[in-house]
Design a protein around this motif. Structure first.
Motif, PDB file in Angstrom:
ATOM      1  N   ALA A  57      -6.155  -5.799  -2.138  1.00  0.00           N
ATOM      2  CA  ALA A  57      -6.949  -5.507  -3.325  1.00  0.00           C
ATOM      3  C   ALA A  57      -8.413  -5.639  -2.953  1.00  0.00           C
ATOM      4  N   SER A  58      -9.257  -4.905  -3.656  1.00  0.00           N
ATOM      5  CA  SER A  58     -10.678  -4.947  -3.366  1.00  0.00           C
ATOM      6  C   SER A  58     -11.457  -4.884  -4.668  1.00  0.00           C
ATOM      7  N   SER A  59     -12.727  -4.478  -4.588  1.00  0.00           N
ATOM      8  CA  SER A  59     -13.582  -4.473  -5.777  1.00  0.00           C
ATOM      9  C   SER A  59     -13.197  -3.397  -6.774  1.00  0.00           C
ATOM     10  N   ALA A  76      -1.747  -0.873  -2.286  1.00  0.00           N
ATOM     11  CA  ALA A  76      -3.129  -1.132  -2.694  1.00  0.00           C
ATOM     12  C   ALA A  76      -3.102  -1.425  -4.185  1.00  0.00           C
ATOM     13  N   HIS A  77      -3.375  -2.675  -4.545  1.00  0.00           N
ATOM     14  CA  HIS A  77      -3.342  -3.057  -5.955  1.00  0.00           C
ATOM     15  C   HIS A  77      -4.618  -2.620  -6.667  1.00  0.00           C
ATOM     16  N   GLU A  78      -4.485  -2.324  -7.941  1.00  0.00           N
ATOM     17  CA  GLU A  78      -5.638  -1.908  -8.724  1.00  0.00           C
ATOM     18  C   GLU A  78      -6.594  -3.071  -8.973  1.00  0.00           C
ATOM     19  N   THR A  79      -6.062  -4.285  -9.101  1.00  0.00           N
ATOM     20  CA  THR A  79      -6.901  -5.451  -9.360  1.00  0.00           C
ATOM     21  C   THR A  79      -6.470  -6.619  -8.494  1.00  0.00           C
ATOM     22  N   VAL A  80      -7.391  -7.584  -8.370  1.00  0.00           N
ATOM     23  CA  VAL A  80      -7.073  -8.816  -7.637  1.00  0.00           C
ATOM     24  C   VAL A  80      -5.985  -9.595  -8.358  1.00  0.00           C
ATOM     25  N   ASP A  81      -6.015  -9.598  -9.688  1.00  0.00           N
ATOM     26  CA  ASP A  81      -4.983 -10.299 -10.453  1.00  0.00           C
ATOM     27  C   ASP A  81      -3.601  -9.750 -10.142  1.00  0.00           C
ATOM     28  N   ASP A  82      -3.502  -8.433  -9.970  1.00  0.00           N
ATOM     29  CA  ASP A  82      -2.214  -7.839  -9.620  1.00  0.00           C
ATOM     30  C   ASP A  82      -1.730  -8.365  -8.274  1.00  0.00           C
ATOM     31  N   LEU A  83      -2.658  -8.514  -7.334  1.00  0.00           N
ATOM     32  CA  LEU A  83      -2.258  -8.979  -6.000  1.00  0.00           C
ATOM     33  C   LEU A  83      -1.794 -10.430  -6.040  1.00  0.00           C
ATOM     34  N   VAL A  84      -2.550 -11.315  -6.707  1.00  0.00           N
ATOM     35  CA  VAL A  84      -2.155 -12.726  -6.680  1.00  0.00           C
ATOM     36  C   VAL A  84      -0.854 -12.961  -7.443  1.00  0.00           C
ATOM     37  N   ARG A  85      -0.497 -12.045  -8.351  1.00  0.00           N
ATOM     38  CA  ARG A  85       0.774 -12.181  -9.073  1.00  0.00           C
ATOM     39  C   ARG A  85       1.929 -11.466  -8.380  1.00  0.00           C
ATOM     40  N   ASP A  86       1.641 -10.747  -7.309  1.00  0.00           N
ATOM     41  CA  ASP A  86       2.667  -9.997  -6.589  1.00  0.00           C
ATOM     42  C   ASP A  86       3.693 -10.975  -6.003  1.00  0.00           C
ATOM     43  N   PRO A  87       4.964 -10.910  -6.414  1.00  0.00           N
ATOM     44  CA  PRO A  87       5.961 -11.880  -5.932  1.00  0.00           C
ATOM     45  C   PRO A  87       6.268 -11.746  -4.449  1.00  0.00           C
TER      46      PRO A  87
END
Length: 382
Positions: A57-59, A76-87
């Motif tokens: 994830a990026s800016s 490639a996640h749309e947001t950082v929140d999506d990445l940190v929640r990725d199981p």
């Protein structure tokens, strides 16, 4: 010289398989926040350590997509929140601008992820303290890549000091010189204090120097006085309010004295980190740009100790993963750091791993440097 079979065993271990035919270990899965140079370094080091880089994830979604394509990352996640929640993600590597380190790392820890966060860990000691506490509360690994600890010859210097071969440490001289911000047209997000924090040169490279100094001599800065300098008051039409250079005089808890100098405007110096320790019996000098040797000086003469596992201390030999005569450098040190951090994630206790506590220490020293420069006085380092 290390036999070829031992080198092959090292290669298998880096791929998550132990020597001797043991069953392979399930690889850790890494998510990277950021898409610049350090993201590339972290991705390469994670893969060298046997991990899988599964998400980025990026800016923005578009910049994440571009970086993921370059680095060969599937998601490639749309947001950082999506990445940190990725199981799928076990470990989050934070490689985004300095001001985002604390909020991103805190979000990752809250999601139950282990974190490797670029330095500076945070732009204030208060934020760094919150990260140390959050990692401890969650029973999670928090590591900071003070990777110069991972040069074998740094570990050799540390072992010589610890064994008393250098005698009582009397003085230390450290410098870290670069030239990538020499001209007024050289602009980077780090120049903007809103993105990079209140300190630039010292937080960026001085933190490495202080960590290396304290790691090698096994002592801590107790008090210091400093001054800072700025080569250009504006860059690219934007006002600059952070330092290009910093000079520090210090005393340690153990009674040694020393100097530190950092600069990002030293012509011709690309990444010149140098540490020189003088004891009552011998002096030791390590240069990051010549990492294959350690200079050892005694009154009777001086010599260069080569990186050769057969003659080094056990910790230095552990990190010497290719035979003598096959040069090792920054990329190898970074990969060794990530291997140790991932080992800690699996429950290990690798020697010398720099943790969030070390990131907090760097933040406290940086604040002391800024306070001293502003007040033109000696400052105690907490």
């Amino acid at each position: 010289m290390t036999p070829p079979g031992e080198v092959a065993a090292v290669g298998l271990a880096l791929q998550g398989e132990t020597a001797g035919g043991a069953a392979p270990v399930e690889p850790l899965r890494v998510g990277i926040v950021g898409g610049g140079f350090m993201a590339r370094v972290h991705a390469g080091a994670a893969r060298a350590a046997g991990a899988q880089v599964v998400a980025l994830a990026s800016s923005s979604a578009s910049s994440a997509g571009r970086a993921a394509g370059v680095l060969g990352v599937d998601t490639a996640h749309e947001t950082v929140d999506d990445l940190v929640r990725d199981p799928r993600v076990d470990v989050v590597h934070v490689c985004s601008p300095n001001a985002t380190h604390a909020p991103v790392a805190l979000a990752a820890l809250a999601a139950g992820k282990h974190v490797i966060c670029e330095k500076p860990l945070a732009t204030s000691a208060a934020e760094a303290t919150a990260l140390v506490e959050a990692a401890a509360a969650g029973g999670l690994v928090g590591a900071v890549p003070f990777v110069y600890r991972y040069h074998p010859m740094v570990r050799e210097a540390r072992a010589r000091v610890a064994a008393g071969e250098a005698g009582r440490v009397l003085s230390v001289r450290g410098s870290y010189l670069q030239d990538w911000l020499l001209d007024s047209g050289d602009v980077d997000w780090r120049v903007d204090s809103a993105a990079g924090g209140p300190s630039r040169a010292f937080a960026d490279i001085g933190s490495h120097l202080v960590d290396l100094l304290e790691f090698v001599i096994g002592d801590r800065l107790a008090r210091l006085t400093s001054t800072t300098n700025r080569a250009h008051d504006s860059r690219g039409g934007t006002r600059v309010d952070t330092e290009d250079e910093a000079a520090v005089v210090f005393e340690t808890l153990g009674g040694a004295i020393g100097t530190l100098f950092v600069s990002q405007v030293a012509p011709g110096r690309k990444n010149r980190l140098l540490l020189d320790v003088s004891g009552t019996a011998e002096s030791l000098e390590f240069s990051q740009e010549e990492p294959e040797t350690l200079w050892v000086g005694r009154r009777s003469g001086a010599r260069l100790v080569p990186r050769d596992a057969s003659i080094l201390s056990p910790d230095a030999a552990r990190l010497s993963t290719v035979p003598a005569g096959h040069p090792m450098g920054y990329v190898d040190a970074f990969a060794a750091f990530v291997r140790d951090a991932h080992d800690a994630v699996r429950g290990g206790a690798p020697e010398g791993l720099p943790t969030f506590a070390d990131g907090l220490r760097a933040a406290r020293v940086t604040e002391a440097v800024l306070d001293s420069a502003a007040g033109r006085t000696w400052v105690d380092v907490p």
